[in-house]
Design a protein around this motif. Structure first.
Motif, PDB file in Angstrom:
ATOM      1  N   PRO A  50       0.834  -1.208   0.000  1.00 26.27           N
ATOM      2  CA  PRO A  50       0.000   0.000   0.000  1.00 26.27           C
ATOM      3  C   PRO A  50       0.866   1.254   0.000  1.00 26.27           C
ATOM      4  O   PRO A  50       1.985   1.257   0.531  1.00 26.27           O
ATOM      5  CB  PRO A  50      -0.802  -0.127   1.294  1.00 26.27           C
ATOM      6  N   ASP A  51       0.351   2.320  -0.603  1.00 23.54           N
ATOM      7  CA  ASP A  51       1.087   3.581  -0.621  1.00 23.54           C
ATOM      8  C   ASP A  51       1.049   4.247   0.750  1.00 23.54           C
ATOM      9  O   ASP A  51       1.985   4.949   1.131  1.00 23.54           O
ATOM     10  CB  ASP A  51       0.484   4.522  -1.669  1.00 23.54           C
ATOM     11  N   LEU A  52      -0.053   4.009   1.487  1.00 30.18           N
ATOM     12  CA  LEU A  52      -0.229   4.657   2.787  1.00 30.18           C
ATOM     13  C   LEU A  52      -1.039   3.761   3.720  1.00 30.18           C
ATOM     14  O   LEU A  52      -1.963   3.077   3.279  1.00 30.18           O
ATOM     15  CB  LEU A  52      -0.965   6.000   2.590  1.00 30.18           C
ATOM     16  N   VAL A  53      -0.683   3.791   5.004  1.00 29.74           N
ATOM     17  CA  VAL A  53      -1.479   3.129   6.039  1.00 29.74           C
ATOM     18  C   VAL A  53      -1.803   4.170   7.107  1.00 29.74           C
ATOM     19  O   VAL A  53      -0.900   4.815   7.645  1.00 29.74           O
ATOM     20  CB  VAL A  53      -0.721   1.947   6.677  1.00 29.74           C
ATOM     21  N   THR A  54      -3.110   4.355   7.398  1.00 31.16           N
ATOM     22  CA  THR A  54      -3.497   5.156   8.558  1.00 31.16           C
ATOM     23  C   THR A  54      -3.802   4.172   9.681  1.00 31.16           C
ATOM     24  O   THR A  54      -4.554   3.214   9.483  1.00 31.16           O
ATOM     25  CB  THR A  54      -4.743   6.021   8.278  1.00 31.16           C
ATOM     26  N   VAL A  55      -3.216   4.390  10.834  1.00 32.17           N
ATOM     27  CA  VAL A  55      -3.333   3.393  11.887  1.00 32.17           C
ATOM     28  C   VAL A  55      -3.640   4.050  13.233  1.00 32.17           C
ATOM     29  O   VAL A  55      -3.041   5.068  13.591  1.00 32.17           O
ATOM     30  CB  VAL A  55      -2.039   2.546  11.981  1.00 32.17           C
ATOM     31  N   ASP A  56      -4.610   3.484  13.946  1.00 28.57           N
ATOM     32  CA  ASP A  56      -4.929   3.936  15.296  1.00 28.57           C
ATOM     33  C   ASP A  56      -3.749   3.589  16.203  1.00 28.57           C
ATOM     34  O   ASP A  56      -3.187   2.491  16.123  1.00 28.57           O
ATOM     35  CB  ASP A  56      -6.204   3.229  15.778  1.00 28.57           C
ATOM     36  N   TYR A  57      -3.371   4.560  17.061  1.00 26.38           N
ATOM     37  CA  TYR A  57      -2.206   4.328  17.919  1.00 26.38           C
ATOM     38  C   TYR A  57      -2.417   3.167  18.874  1.00 26.38           C
ATOM     39  O   TYR A  57      -1.520   2.375  19.117  1.00 26.38           O
ATOM     40  CB  TYR A  57      -1.879   5.599  18.705  1.00 26.38           C
ATOM     41  N   ARG A  58      -3.639   3.045  19.408  1.00 25.15           N
ATOM     42  CA  ARG A  58      -3.903   1.972  20.375  1.00 25.15           C
ATOM     43  C   ARG A  58      -4.899   0.976  19.778  1.00 25.15           C
ATOM     44  O   ARG A  58      -6.109   1.125  19.905  1.00 25.15           O
ATOM     45  CB  ARG A  58      -4.438   2.549  21.686  1.00 25.15           C
ATOM     46  N   LEU A  59      -4.362  -0.030  19.123  1.00 23.79           N
ATOM     47  CA  LEU A  59      -5.174  -1.118  18.587  1.00 23.79           C
ATOM     48  C   LEU A  59      -5.262  -2.233  19.631  1.00 23.79           C
ATOM     49  O   LEU A  59      -4.416  -2.316  20.534  1.00 23.79           O
ATOM     50  CB  LEU A  59      -4.546  -1.651  17.299  1.00 23.79           C
ATOM     51  N   PRO A  60      -6.234  -3.115  19.504  1.00 20.36           N
ATOM     52  CA  PRO A  60      -6.362  -4.190  20.504  1.00 20.36           C
ATOM     53  C   PRO A  60      -5.195  -5.170  20.476  1.00 20.36           C
ATOM     54  O   PRO A  60      -4.925  -5.827  21.493  1.00 20.36           O
ATOM     55  CB  PRO A  60      -7.680  -4.880  20.125  1.00 20.36           C
TER      56      PRO A  60
END
Length: 451
Positions: A50-60
């Motif tokens: 992928p060109d970009l990943v947006t990711v939540d800082y606190r994932l389970p």
């Protein structure tokens, strides 16, 4: 997906916020969005790069640091935007150091910030891809197959020596008559070596006045001399990590040769007006049409510099000693010229081939290229005839055209003038013969008259 599509992974465990991000990014039809509820599922799909990943800082299952490390390990070119509920400055700085492109806080204005940041990433990616494309095209242009043409025994030796220069940093000395293609060989070595992504910097030693040579190669500081209004880096620094090609090295002023020798030995230079040495890391390739050993004996070239430069010697044979390479080169030049100028391909007639093969080519490959390009323009039939080959015979069309260097515009002007003589100033007929518009004939004639 369109040609300009941009693949984005959204990794967010909050279902509502996941949908919000997907909806926001989907407003751009060129964005392909794939969403994930946890980090591990996203990491399993990294093979799509992928060109970009947006990711939540606190994932389970993973935190921001863990997922950045994993993404950068498997897909280094993928950018990462970390999205968090908390504005934690120290955490943001740490994530940026780890490789995150940006750190966004879940707030009312995240929509605009997110879209702007993604667009910046996309623009940067486009520039990187364009650079990579150009680098690929340049490398393809200077592959041995495309840039150094010849089947003769003499050229096989050149290929063998050139190949030996690729996987090391030994200096290379290319010797050959003017027009044999010394710079082409130098570029082929550079663009097929491990330095190919770094600069290739060519310097024509003969074209630089002796008093400017040190500034040209080593650079100068602001105020170092009259006219030095700002700092200027020299060719050594410009070529850092790449290749510095010193053409016509035999023309170098004897007084500067000691400074060049020191720079090569110490792998550092000192700009004029400075006492601070600057480390350099560039491969040196030199070329000359002189016998440098004779120049050493005559006191015109330092012996210690000669042995420092000679490294791997490559001798380019003159064209007259390359047998049927003349026809191979001629065919290549015809193809290139016709393609560049969108002209129909014009093969050589047997009489034209015989004429090319019986000429001694004092200007070597450079002369052959000019002769062939002119012949393509002059040819009135589907094939190039012997009469279109302007060499050797003083009665040939444009007999003196190869005796001087001209621009393509000047060649065209000379051709039109010759046709004016041949066809009694009939501009309409001349336009038909040259397959150009009559207004083009008038324009070229006017340019000549305005000189």
């Amino acid at each position: 997906m369109s040609e300009n599509s941009f693949l984005i992974y959204v990794v967010e465990d909050n279902e509502w916020y996941n949908k919000l991000l997907v909806h926001t990014l989907s407003l751009n039809p060129d964005y392909e969005i794939v969403s994930f509820k946890n980090g591990k599922d996203a990491l399993k799909e990294l093979e799509r790069e992928p060109d970009l990943v947006t990711v939540d800082y606190r994932l389970p299952d993973l935190n921001g640091f863990d997922i950045i490390d994993a993404i950068k390990a498997d897909s280094p070119s993928t950018e990462v935007i970390v999205i968090s509920e908390q504005e934690e400055i120290e955490t943001a700085i740490g994530l940026m150091r780890e490789g995150a492109y940006d750190y966004l806080v879940k707030s009312k204005d995240i929509r605009d910030r997110l879209l702007k940041t993604v667009e910046h990433i996309r623009q940067n990616l486009g520039l990187r891809r364009e650079v990579q494309k150009l680098q690929k095209e340049v490398k393809q242009k200077y592959t041995f197959k495309n840039s150094i043409i010849g089947n003769s025994q003499q050229m096989q030796r050149v290929f063998e020596m050139t190949q030996k220069a690729l996987n090391n940093n030994i200096s290379v000395m290319i010797n050959g008559e003017t027009g044999t293609g010394k710079e082409v060989v130098a570029k082929a070595i550079h663009f097929n070596s491990n330095r190919q992504s770094k600069p290739f910097v060519a310097v024509n030693v003969a074209a630089i006045p002796a008093e400017l040579f040190e500034s040209e190669l080593f650079g100068h500081e602001k105020g170092a001399f009259t006219g030095a209004n700002s700092r200027r880096i020299g060719k050594f620094e410009e070529a850092d990590g790449g290749t510095l090609f010193l053409d016509e090295i035999g023309e170098m002023d004897i007084n500067f040769q000691a400074k060049l020798l020191r720079a090569l030995q110490e792998k550092e230079i000192v700009r004029i007006g400075s006492n601070q040495p600057v480390k350099t890391n560039c491969r040196i390739i030199v070329a000359t049409n002189r016998d440098l050993l004779t120049e050493v004996k005559n006191g015109n070239f330092r012996q210690d510099l000669y042995y420092r430069l000679i490294g791997l010697p490559i001798v380019l044979p003159p064209l007259r000693e390359r047998d049927n390479d003349v026809l191979l080169l001629a065919h290549s030049f015809i193809q290139s010229f016709c393609k560049e100028n969108e002209m129909p391909l014009k093969p050589l007639s047997e009489t034209a081939k015989n004429k090319l093969m019986t000429y001694t080519w004092p200007g070597n490959v450079r002369e052959l290229k000019s002769v062939i390009e002119l012949a393509v323009v002059l040819a009135n039939s589907e094939k190039i005839s012997a009469d279109d080959i302007s060499i050797g015979n003083p009665n040939d069309a444009l007999p003196d055209v190869m005796g001087e260097e001209m621009t393509m515009r000047e060649y065209k002007q000379r051709i039109v003038l010759k046709y004016m003589e041949r066809y009694n100033n009939d501009t309409k007929l001349i336009a038909e013969k040259l397959a150009i518009g009559q207004t083009t004939v008038y324009r070229l004639l006017n340019e000549v008259n305005d000189k």
